[in-house]
Design a protein around this motif. Structure first.
Motif, PDB file in Angstrom:
ATOM      1  N   ILE A  43      51.655  37.799  15.935  1.00 27.44           N
ATOM      2  CA  ILE A  43      52.604  37.653  17.032  1.00 27.44           C
ATOM      3  C   ILE A  43      52.423  38.849  17.963  1.00 27.44           C
ATOM      4  CG2 ILE A  43      55.049  37.520  17.668  1.00 27.44           C
ATOM      5  CD1 ILE A  43      54.330  36.801  14.142  1.00 27.44           C
ATOM      6  N   GLU A  44      52.278  38.585  19.251  1.00 27.62           N
ATOM      7  CA  GLU A  44      52.157  39.652  20.244  1.00 27.62           C
ATOM      8  C   GLU A  44      53.461  39.751  21.022  1.00 27.62           C
ATOM      9  OE1 GLU A  44      48.749  39.039  22.698  1.00 27.62           O
ATOM     10  OE2 GLU A  44      47.381  39.014  20.986  1.00 27.62           O
ATOM     11  N   ILE A  45      53.987  40.968  21.123  1.00 26.21           N
ATOM     12  CA  ILE A  45      55.227  41.213  21.849  1.00 26.21           C
ATOM     13  C   ILE A  45      54.910  42.142  23.015  1.00 26.21           C
ATOM     14  CG2 ILE A  45      57.572  42.131  21.737  1.00 26.21           C
ATOM     15  CD1 ILE A  45      57.459  41.652  18.689  1.00 26.21           C
ATOM     16  N   GLU A  46      55.298  41.721  24.194  1.00 20.94           N
ATOM     17  CA  GLU A  46      55.105  42.551  25.379  1.00 20.94           C
ATOM     18  C   GLU A  46      56.479  42.952  25.898  1.00 20.94           C
ATOM     19  OE1 GLU A  46      53.074  41.916  29.673  1.00 20.94           O
ATOM     20  OE2 GLU A  46      51.970  41.147  27.940  1.00 20.94           O
ATOM     21  N   PHE A  47      56.753  44.230  25.892  1.00 20.89           N
ATOM     22  CA  PHE A  47      58.031  44.753  26.374  1.00 20.89           C
ATOM     23  C   PHE A  47      57.961  44.936  27.891  1.00 20.89           C
ATOM     24  CE2 PHE A  47      58.237  45.848  21.920  1.00 20.89           C
ATOM     25  CZ  PHE A  47      59.576  45.708  21.613  1.00 20.89           C
ATOM     26  N   ALA A  48      59.104  44.862  28.564  1.00 19.90           N
ATOM     27  CA  ALA A  48      59.157  45.049  30.009  1.00 19.90           C
ATOM     28  C   ALA A  48      58.803  46.493  30.380  1.00 19.90           C
ATOM     29  CB  ALA A  48      60.542  44.686  30.541  1.00 19.90           C
ATOM     30  N   GLY A  49      59.216  47.436  29.547  1.00 22.28           N
ATOM     31  CA  GLY A  49      58.908  48.852  29.794  1.00 22.28           C
ATOM     32  C   GLY A  49      57.958  49.356  28.717  1.00 22.28           C
ATOM     33  N   GLU A  50      58.240  50.551  28.243  1.00 20.48           N
ATOM     34  CA  GLU A  50      57.439  51.133  27.168  1.00 20.48           C
ATOM     35  C   GLU A  50      57.642  50.348  25.869  1.00 20.48           C
ATOM     36  OE1 GLU A  50      55.173  53.759  26.863  1.00 20.48           O
ATOM     37  OE2 GLU A  50      55.169  53.442  29.026  1.00 20.48           O
ATOM     38  N   PRO A  51      56.587  50.096  25.123  1.00 21.23           N
ATOM     39  CA  PRO A  51      56.734  49.395  23.846  1.00 21.23           C
ATOM     40  C   PRO A  51      57.593  50.206  22.881  1.00 21.23           C
ATOM     41  CG  PRO A  51      54.435  49.494  24.522  1.00 21.23           C
ATOM     42  CD  PRO A  51      55.197  50.379  25.446  1.00 21.23           C
ATOM     43  N   ASP A  52      58.476  49.528  22.191  1.00 22.01           N
ATOM     44  CA  ASP A  52      59.395  50.165  21.246  1.00 22.01           C
ATOM     45  C   ASP A  52      59.053  49.662  19.841  1.00 22.01           C
ATOM     46  OD1 ASP A  52      61.535  50.943  19.643  1.00 22.01           O
ATOM     47  OD2 ASP A  52      63.012  50.637  21.239  1.00 22.01           O
TER      48      ASP A  52
END
Length: 87
Positions: A43-52
């Motif tokens: 699963i790939e998660i792309e955060f709007a800002g910095e990855p958390d």
């Protein structure tokens, strides 16, 4: 942009019928040197800002994986690494 990748796999002690089916089919393709196959999810998660990463671990633990039968890893990758994983 960096992405967070969550890899989810069945725990080693849990039977993997899907992996067994693939392993059993390999000799018909002429592949005889594979001892076992395990099937998982990426699963790939792309955060709007910095990855958390901490938040990604919480998402994986509560939503993406069943901790009773699955293990997961969370890691940060560059966008070009995720594109190469698809080819």
């Amino acid at each position: 942009m960096p992405r967070v990748v969550v890899d989810v796999m069945l725990k080693p002690e849990i039977l993997d019928p899907q992996g067994q089916a693939v392993a059993n089919a390999l000799p018909r393709l002429g592949v005889s040197d594979v001892a076992s196959v395990r099937i998982g999810r990426r699963i790939e998660i792309e955060f709007a800002g910095e990855p958390d990463l901490d938040q990604a671990r919480e998402i994986a633990d509560k939503l993406l994986a069943n901790p009773v039968i699955e293990d997961f890893t969370v890691r940060l990758v560059e966008a070009d690494e995720t594109a190469g994983a698809r080819s």
